[in-house]
Motif scaffolding. Structure first.
Motif, PDB file in Angstrom:
ATOM      1  N   LEU A 183      53.925  14.516  -2.053  1.00 31.11           N
ATOM      2  CA  LEU A 183      54.580  13.920  -0.887  1.00 31.11           C
ATOM      3  C   LEU A 183      53.931  14.337   0.428  1.00 31.11           C
ATOM      4  O   LEU A 183      54.485  14.112   1.499  1.00 31.11           O
ATOM      5  CB  LEU A 183      56.073  14.267  -0.896  1.00 31.11           C
ATOM      6  N   SER A 184      52.755  14.929   0.334  1.00 26.90           N
ATOM      7  CA  SER A 184      51.979  15.286   1.513  1.00 26.90           C
ATOM      8  C   SER A 184      50.949  14.201   1.802  1.00 26.90           C
ATOM      9  O   SER A 184      50.673  13.351   0.936  1.00 26.90           O
ATOM     10  CB  SER A 184      51.266  16.626   1.281  1.00 26.90           C
ATOM     11  N   PRO A 185      50.375  14.179   2.994  1.00 30.52           N
ATOM     12  CA  PRO A 185      49.319  13.213   3.280  1.00 30.52           C
ATOM     13  C   PRO A 185      48.209  13.287   2.231  1.00 30.52           C
ATOM     14  O   PRO A 185      47.733  14.371   1.898  1.00 30.52           O
ATOM     15  CB  PRO A 185      48.811  13.655   4.662  1.00 30.52           C
ATOM     16  N   GLY A 186      47.838  12.150   1.702  1.00 26.90           N
ATOM     17  CA  GLY A 186      46.844  12.103   0.644  1.00 26.90           C
ATOM     18  C   GLY A 186      47.431  12.166  -0.752  1.00 26.90           C
ATOM     19  O   GLY A 186      46.722  11.936  -1.734  1.00 26.90           O
ATOM     20  N   GLY A 187      48.728  12.487  -0.873  1.00 25.61           N
ATOM     21  CA  GLY A 187      49.380  12.520  -2.175  1.00 25.61           C
ATOM     22  C   GLY A 187      49.699  11.128  -2.679  1.00 25.61           C
ATOM     23  O   GLY A 187      49.708  10.155  -1.911  1.00 25.61           O
ATOM     24  N   ASP A 188      49.986  11.034  -3.987  1.00 27.39           N
ATOM     25  CA  ASP A 188      50.221   9.713  -4.572  1.00 27.39           C
ATOM     26  C   ASP A 188      51.681   9.290  -4.547  1.00 27.39           C
ATOM     27  O   ASP A 188      52.032   8.194  -4.994  1.00 27.39           O
ATOM     28  CB  ASP A 188      49.685   9.653  -6.002  1.00 27.39           C
ATOM     29  N   THR A 247      62.023  13.284 -15.297  1.00 25.75           N
ATOM     30  CA  THR A 247      61.046  12.207 -15.173  1.00 25.75           C
ATOM     31  C   THR A 247      60.489  12.163 -13.749  1.00 25.75           C
ATOM     32  O   THR A 247      61.126  12.613 -12.793  1.00 25.75           O
ATOM     33  CB  THR A 247      61.678  10.857 -15.522  1.00 25.75           C
ATOM     34  N   TRP A 248      59.318  11.603 -13.625  1.00 24.22           N
ATOM     35  CA  TRP A 248      58.684  11.454 -12.322  1.00 24.22           C
ATOM     36  C   TRP A 248      59.286  10.269 -11.584  1.00 24.22           C
ATOM     37  O   TRP A 248      59.626   9.253 -12.188  1.00 24.22           O
ATOM     38  CB  TRP A 248      57.176  11.258 -12.486  1.00 24.22           C
ATOM     39  N   ALA A 249      59.412  10.390 -10.284  1.00 25.48           N
ATOM     40  CA  ALA A 249      59.876   9.297  -9.433  1.00 25.48           C
ATOM     41  C   ALA A 249      58.809   9.024  -8.376  1.00 25.48           C
ATOM     42  O   ALA A 249      57.883   9.817  -8.187  1.00 25.48           O
ATOM     43  CB  ALA A 249      61.202   9.662  -8.771  1.00 25.48           C
TER      44      ALA A 249
END
Length: 227
Positions: A102-107, A126-128
Protein backbone atom coordinates in the motif's frame (compact mmCIF):
# COMPACT_ATOMS: atom_id res chain seq x y z
CA UNK A 1 -19.32 3.49 18.36
CA UNK A 2 -17.27 5.04 21.17
CA UNK A 3 -17.95 8.27 23.02
CA UNK A 4 -19.57 11.15 21.16
CA UNK A 5 -18.77 14.62 22.47
CA UNK A 6 -18.15 17.89 20.63
CA UNK A 7 -14.45 17.89 21.57
CA UNK A 8 -13.85 14.27 20.55
CA UNK A 9 -15.78 14.79 17.32
CA UNK A 10 -13.69 17.86 16.48
CA UNK A 11 -10.38 16.11 17.13
CA UNK A 12 -11.32 13.08 15.05
CA UNK A 13 -12.70 15.24 12.26
CA UNK A 14 -9.51 17.27 12.16
CA UNK A 15 -7.28 14.19 11.98
CA UNK A 16 -9.52 12.70 9.26
CA UNK A 17 -9.45 15.89 7.18
CA UNK A 18 -5.67 16.06 7.44
CA UNK A 19 -5.31 12.44 6.39
CA UNK A 20 -7.71 12.75 3.47
CA UNK A 21 -5.99 15.84 2.15
CA UNK A 22 -2.45 14.40 2.44
CA UNK A 23 -2.57 12.74 -0.99
CA UNK A 24 -5.40 12.39 -3.46
CA UNK A 25 -3.87 10.05 -6.04
CA UNK A 26 -2.64 7.15 -3.89
CA UNK A 27 -3.19 5.29 -0.62
CA UNK A 28 -2.60 7.45 2.45
CA UNK A 29 -1.03 5.57 5.37
CA UNK A 30 -1.97 6.64 8.88
CA UNK A 31 -0.56 5.23 12.13
CA UNK A 32 -2.33 5.49 15.51
CA UNK A 33 0.26 4.88 18.22
CA UNK A 34 0.14 4.84 22.02
CA UNK A 35 0.60 2.58 25.02
CA UNK A 36 -1.66 -0.39 25.71
CA UNK A 37 -4.95 1.01 26.98
CA UNK A 38 -4.53 4.37 25.24
CA UNK A 39 -7.72 3.92 23.21
CA UNK A 40 -6.02 3.32 19.87
CA UNK A 41 -8.42 0.75 18.44
CA UNK A 42 -11.57 2.78 19.10
CA UNK A 43 -9.86 5.94 17.89
CA UNK A 44 -8.81 4.14 14.70
CA UNK A 45 -12.30 2.78 14.13
CA UNK A 46 -13.89 6.18 14.61
CA UNK A 47 -11.25 7.78 12.40
CA UNK A 48 -12.12 5.29 9.65
CA UNK A 49 -15.78 6.33 9.93
CA UNK A 50 -14.80 9.98 9.52
CA UNK A 51 -12.55 9.23 6.55
CA UNK A 52 -15.33 7.35 4.78
CA UNK A 53 -17.79 10.15 5.54
CA UNK A 54 -15.35 12.47 3.73
CA UNK A 55 -15.62 10.29 0.64
CA UNK A 56 -12.58 8.02 0.76
CA UNK A 57 -12.55 4.28 1.54
CA UNK A 58 -10.74 3.19 4.70
CA UNK A 59 -8.66 0.06 5.25
CA UNK A 60 -8.37 -0.86 8.95
CA UNK A 61 -5.56 -2.90 10.41
CA UNK A 62 -3.81 -3.47 13.73
CA UNK A 63 -0.22 -4.38 14.49
CA UNK A 64 -1.68 -6.90 16.97
CA UNK A 65 -2.41 -9.15 13.99
CA UNK A 66 1.32 -9.29 13.22
CA UNK A 67 2.65 -10.75 16.47
CA UNK A 68 5.64 -13.05 16.58
CA UNK A 69 5.04 -16.60 17.84
CA UNK A 70 5.09 -16.98 21.62
CA UNK A 71 8.49 -18.67 21.68
CA UNK A 72 9.99 -15.64 19.92
CA UNK A 73 8.15 -13.08 22.06
CA UNK A 74 9.28 -14.69 25.31
CA UNK A 75 12.74 -15.99 24.48
CA UNK A 76 14.39 -13.27 26.63
CA UNK A 77 12.08 -14.20 29.52
CA UNK A 78 8.36 -13.93 30.09
CA UNK A 79 8.81 -10.77 32.22
CA UNK A 80 11.46 -9.07 30.07
CA UNK A 81 10.75 -5.42 29.11
CA UNK A 82 13.43 -5.71 26.42
CA UNK A 83 11.66 -8.73 25.01
CA UNK A 84 8.36 -6.84 24.94
CA UNK A 85 9.90 -3.96 23.00
CA UNK A 86 12.21 -5.93 20.72
CA UNK A 87 10.42 -9.20 20.06
CA UNK A 88 6.65 -8.67 20.17
CA UNK A 89 6.00 -8.12 16.45
CA UNK A 90 6.95 -9.52 13.08
CA UNK A 91 7.80 -6.30 11.28
CA UNK A 92 9.01 -8.10 8.15
CA UNK A 93 5.55 -9.61 7.69
CA UNK A 94 3.86 -6.29 8.49
CA UNK A 95 5.85 -4.62 5.76
CA UNK A 96 5.53 -7.43 3.22
CA UNK A 97 1.82 -8.13 3.69
CA UNK A 98 0.46 -4.64 4.36
CA UNK A 99 2.73 -1.61 4.28
CA UNK A 100 4.79 -2.24 1.15
CA UNK A 101 1.81 -3.19 -1.05
CA UNK A 102 0.00 0.00 0.00
CA UNK A 103 3.03 2.25 -0.40
CA UNK A 104 3.96 4.14 -3.57
CA UNK A 105 5.07 1.57 -6.11
CA UNK A 106 3.16 -1.24 -4.37
CA UNK A 107 0.63 -3.39 -6.19
CA UNK A 108 -2.25 -2.68 -3.77
CA UNK A 109 -2.74 -6.34 -2.78
CA UNK A 110 -2.62 -6.64 0.98
CA UNK A 111 -3.43 -8.74 4.04
CA UNK A 112 -4.39 -7.24 7.41
CA UNK A 113 -3.46 -10.28 9.51
CA UNK A 114 -0.82 -13.01 9.50
CA UNK A 115 -0.80 -14.33 13.09
CA UNK A 116 -3.22 -14.90 15.97
CA UNK A 117 -1.30 -14.43 19.21
CA UNK A 118 -4.06 -15.95 21.34
CA UNK A 119 -4.00 -19.30 19.52
CA UNK A 120 -0.29 -18.84 18.69
CA UNK A 121 -1.00 -19.86 15.11
CA UNK A 122 -0.61 -18.28 11.68
CA UNK A 123 -3.71 -16.80 10.05
CA UNK A 124 -4.56 -17.77 6.50
CA UNK A 125 -6.26 -14.54 5.54
CA UNK A 126 -7.00 -14.01 1.85
CA UNK A 127 -5.43 -11.14 -0.04
CA UNK A 128 -7.52 -8.07 -0.84
CA UNK A 129 -6.92 -5.16 -3.18
CA UNK A 130 -7.14 -1.60 -1.88
CA UNK A 131 -8.83 1.14 -3.90
CA UNK A 132 -6.24 3.56 -5.22
CA UNK A 133 -7.67 6.39 -3.08
CA UNK A 134 -7.94 4.37 0.16
CA UNK A 135 -6.75 5.56 3.56
CA UNK A 136 -4.96 2.84 5.52
CA UNK A 137 -5.38 3.25 9.28
CA UNK A 138 -3.12 1.06 11.42
CA UNK A 139 -3.36 1.11 15.21
CA UNK A 140 -0.84 -0.37 17.60
CA UNK A 141 2.07 0.13 19.93
CA UNK A 142 5.62 0.92 18.80
CA UNK A 143 4.54 2.37 15.44
CA UNK A 144 7.28 5.00 15.49
CA UNK A 145 10.15 2.54 15.56
CA UNK A 146 12.84 3.40 12.99
CA UNK A 147 11.87 0.54 10.67
CA UNK A 148 8.30 1.89 10.41
CA UNK A 149 8.79 5.66 10.47
CA UNK A 150 9.04 6.11 6.72
CA UNK A 151 5.71 4.47 6.04
CA UNK A 152 3.38 7.00 7.69
CA UNK A 153 2.01 9.89 5.70
CA UNK A 154 0.32 11.00 8.91
CA UNK A 155 0.48 9.64 12.43
CA UNK A 156 -1.12 10.26 15.80
CA UNK A 157 0.30 9.42 19.20
CA UNK A 158 -2.33 9.06 21.92
CA UNK A 159 -0.74 10.10 25.19
CA UNK A 160 -2.23 8.39 28.25
CA UNK A 161 -0.61 8.11 31.68
CA UNK A 162 0.11 4.59 32.92
CA UNK A 163 -2.09 5.34 35.94
CA UNK A 164 -4.98 5.57 33.46
CA UNK A 165 -3.99 3.11 30.72
CA UNK A 166 -3.19 0.12 32.95
CA UNK A 167 -6.57 0.17 34.78
CA UNK A 168 -8.30 0.59 31.39
CA UNK A 169 -6.62 -2.56 30.17
CA UNK A 170 -7.56 -4.40 33.34
CA UNK A 171 -11.21 -3.44 32.81
CA UNK A 172 -11.00 -5.26 29.47
CA UNK A 173 -9.61 -8.33 31.23
CA UNK A 174 -5.91 -7.72 30.59
CA UNK A 175 -3.80 -8.02 33.72
CA UNK A 176 -3.55 -6.21 37.04
CA UNK A 177 -5.02 -2.71 37.45
CA UNK A 178 -2.03 -1.56 39.51
CA UNK A 179 0.67 0.00 37.27
CA UNK A 180 3.28 -0.98 39.88
CA UNK A 181 2.25 -4.64 39.98
CA UNK A 182 5.16 -6.97 39.08
CA UNK A 183 3.10 -8.46 36.25
CA UNK A 184 2.98 -5.03 34.57
CA UNK A 185 6.73 -4.40 34.67
CA UNK A 186 7.28 -6.01 31.25
CA UNK A 187 4.78 -3.66 29.62
CA UNK A 188 5.45 -0.42 31.47
CA UNK A 189 9.23 -0.66 31.29
CA UNK A 190 9.08 -1.90 27.71
CA UNK A 191 7.10 1.19 26.74
CA UNK A 192 9.52 3.42 28.61
CA UNK A 193 12.34 1.84 26.64
CA UNK A 194 10.43 2.68 23.46
CA UNK A 195 9.97 6.28 24.58
CA UNK A 196 13.67 6.61 25.35
CA UNK A 197 14.99 5.03 22.16
CA UNK A 198 12.39 6.08 19.59
CA UNK A 199 10.88 9.37 20.92
CA UNK A 200 7.47 8.75 19.33
CA UNK A 201 5.97 12.06 20.42
CA UNK A 202 8.67 13.88 18.45
CA UNK A 203 7.93 11.94 15.27
CA UNK A 204 4.12 11.83 15.37
CA UNK A 205 2.27 14.33 13.20
CA UNK A 206 -0.09 15.05 16.09
CA UNK A 207 0.09 14.19 19.80
CA UNK A 208 -3.26 13.87 21.55
CA UNK A 209 -3.86 13.68 25.29
CA UNK A 210 -6.40 10.86 25.49
CA UNK A 211 -6.53 10.44 29.27
CA UNK A 212 -10.14 11.60 29.16
CA UNK A 213 -11.80 9.74 26.30
CA UNK A 214 -14.62 12.25 26.13
CA UNK A 215 -12.32 15.29 26.07
CA UNK A 216 -9.16 14.52 24.06
CA UNK A 217 -6.78 17.44 23.78
CA UNK A 218 -4.20 18.29 21.13
CA UNK A 219 -0.78 18.61 22.80
CA UNK A 220 1.31 19.20 19.72
CA UNK A 221 0.91 19.30 15.97
CA UNK A 222 -1.99 19.46 13.61
CA UNK A 223 -4.93 19.60 13.43
CA UNK A 224 -6.12 22.43 15.72
CA UNK A 225 -9.02 21.67 18.02
CA UNK A 226 -12.12 23.43 16.74
CA UNK A 227 -14.47 22.76 19.64
Amino acid sequence: MGIRTPRRTAVLQGVAETAVSAQTDRVVRVGVDGVDGAGKTVFGDELAERVEALGRPAVRASVDDFHNPRHVRHHRGRASPEGFFLDSYDYDSLREALLDPLSPGGDGRYRTAVFDHESDQPVEETWARAPVDAVLIVDGIFLHRPELLGYWDHSAFLHVDFEVSIPRGAQRGYGDADPLAPSNRRYVEGQRLYFELCRPTEHASVVIDNNDLAEPRIIRGRPPVRA
